[in-house]
Design a protein around this motif. Structure first.
Motif, PDB file in Angstrom:
ATOM      1  N   VAL A  16       0.730  -1.337   0.175  1.00  0.00           N
ATOM      2  CA  VAL A  16       0.475   0.117  -0.211  1.00  0.00           C
ATOM      3  C   VAL A  16       0.879   1.687  -0.296  1.00  0.00           C
ATOM      4  O   VAL A  16       0.737   2.001  -0.757  1.00  0.00           O
ATOM      5  N   ASN A  17       1.352   1.448   0.854  1.00  0.00           N
ATOM      6  CA  ASN A  17       2.672   2.339   1.259  1.00  0.00           C
ATOM      7  C   ASN A  17       3.614   2.647  -0.591  1.00  0.00           C
ATOM      8  O   ASN A  17       3.383   3.887  -0.576  1.00  0.00           O
ATOM      9  N   HIS A  20       0.906   4.456  -2.689  1.00  0.00           N
ATOM     10  CA  HIS A  20       0.552   5.438  -2.743  1.00  0.00           C
ATOM     11  C   HIS A  20       2.246   6.434  -2.908  1.00  0.00           C
ATOM     12  O   HIS A  20       2.735   7.603  -3.452  1.00  0.00           O
ATOM     13  N   GLN A  21       3.245   6.109  -1.961  1.00  0.00           N
ATOM     14  CA  GLN A  21       4.487   6.794  -2.866  1.00  0.00           C
ATOM     15  C   GLN A  21       4.720   7.129  -4.047  1.00  0.00           C
ATOM     16  O   GLN A  21       5.393   8.392  -4.315  1.00  0.00           O
ATOM     17  N   SER A  23       2.235   7.008  -6.835  1.00  0.00           N
ATOM     18  CA  SER A  23       0.815   7.620  -7.052  1.00  0.00           C
ATOM     19  C   SER A  23       0.913   9.109  -6.584  1.00  0.00           C
ATOM     20  O   SER A  23      -0.083   9.508  -7.389  1.00  0.00           O
ATOM     21  N   VAL A  24       1.491   8.912  -5.729  1.00  0.00           N
ATOM     22  CA  VAL A  24       1.301  10.814  -5.161  1.00  0.00           C
ATOM     23  C   VAL A  24       1.886  11.745  -6.267  1.00  0.00           C
ATOM     24  O   VAL A  24       2.101  12.965  -5.613  1.00  0.00           O
ATOM     25  N   ARG A  29      -3.754  12.750  -7.933  1.00  0.00           N
ATOM     26  CA  ARG A  29      -3.250  11.653  -6.303  1.00  0.00           C
ATOM     27  C   ARG A  29      -3.965  10.010  -6.316  1.00  0.00           C
ATOM     28  O   ARG A  29      -5.002  10.513  -7.038  1.00  0.00           O
ATOM     29  N   ASP A  30      -2.536   9.515  -6.181  1.00  0.00           N
ATOM     30  CA  ASP A  30      -3.737   7.749  -6.229  1.00  0.00           C
ATOM     31  C   ASP A  30      -4.487   7.134  -7.339  1.00  0.00           C
ATOM     32  O   ASP A  30      -4.608   6.572  -7.476  1.00  0.00           O
ATOM     33  N   ASP A  75      -5.562   2.721 -11.127  1.00  0.00           N
ATOM     34  CA  ASP A  75      -5.640   3.092 -10.032  1.00  0.00           C
ATOM     35  C   ASP A  75      -6.105   1.960  -8.908  1.00  0.00           C
ATOM     36  O   ASP A  75      -4.750   0.922  -9.396  1.00  0.00           O
ATOM     37  N   PHE A  76      -5.737   1.798  -7.411  1.00  0.00           N
ATOM     38  CA  PHE A  76      -5.403   0.987  -6.582  1.00  0.00           C
ATOM     39  C   PHE A  76      -5.838  -0.837  -7.357  1.00  0.00           C
ATOM     40  O   PHE A  76      -4.807  -1.250  -6.654  1.00  0.00           O
TER      41      PHE A  76
END
Length: 97
Positions: A16-17, A20-21, A23-24, A29-30, A75-76
């Motif tokens: 997850v981290n 986000h590292q 994708s931002v 973002r995300d 996306d995630f």
């Protein structure tokens, strides 16, 4: 006092981290655009996705395959499909070296 995370829980947190590292860095973002995906693959999966790290066409094909809603971003949930595929391939390598 919080209970220490298990190895699997730590691995999930790391996935997850890492998403986000990467994708931002660029709006929106995300979501991972192609450049962010390329950086993530090159830095975080260089041993597991060797062809995609070296070959832009292979990375383009991977992006197109994962991008189910065809918005040119991941996306995630779409990223999790990549992680799942890498996990499955790694499991097969472990069983059949």
């Amino acid at each position: 006092m919080a209970q220490q995370q298990t190895a699997l829980e730590e691995s999930i947190e790391n996935i997850v981290n890492i998403f986000h590292q990467y994708s931002v860095r660029i709006e929106p973002r995300d979501l991972l655009n192609k450049k962010e995906l390329r950086n993530l693959v090159a830095n975080e999966l260089p041993n597991f996705l060797k062809k995609e790290t070296r070959n832009q066409t292979a990375l383009d094909d991977l992006m197109e395959d994962l991008d189910k809603n065809q918005d040119s971003q991941l996306d995630f949930n779409e990223f999790v499909v990549l992680v799942s595929r890498v996990l499955q391939a790694r499991q097969q390598q472990t069983l059949h070296p």
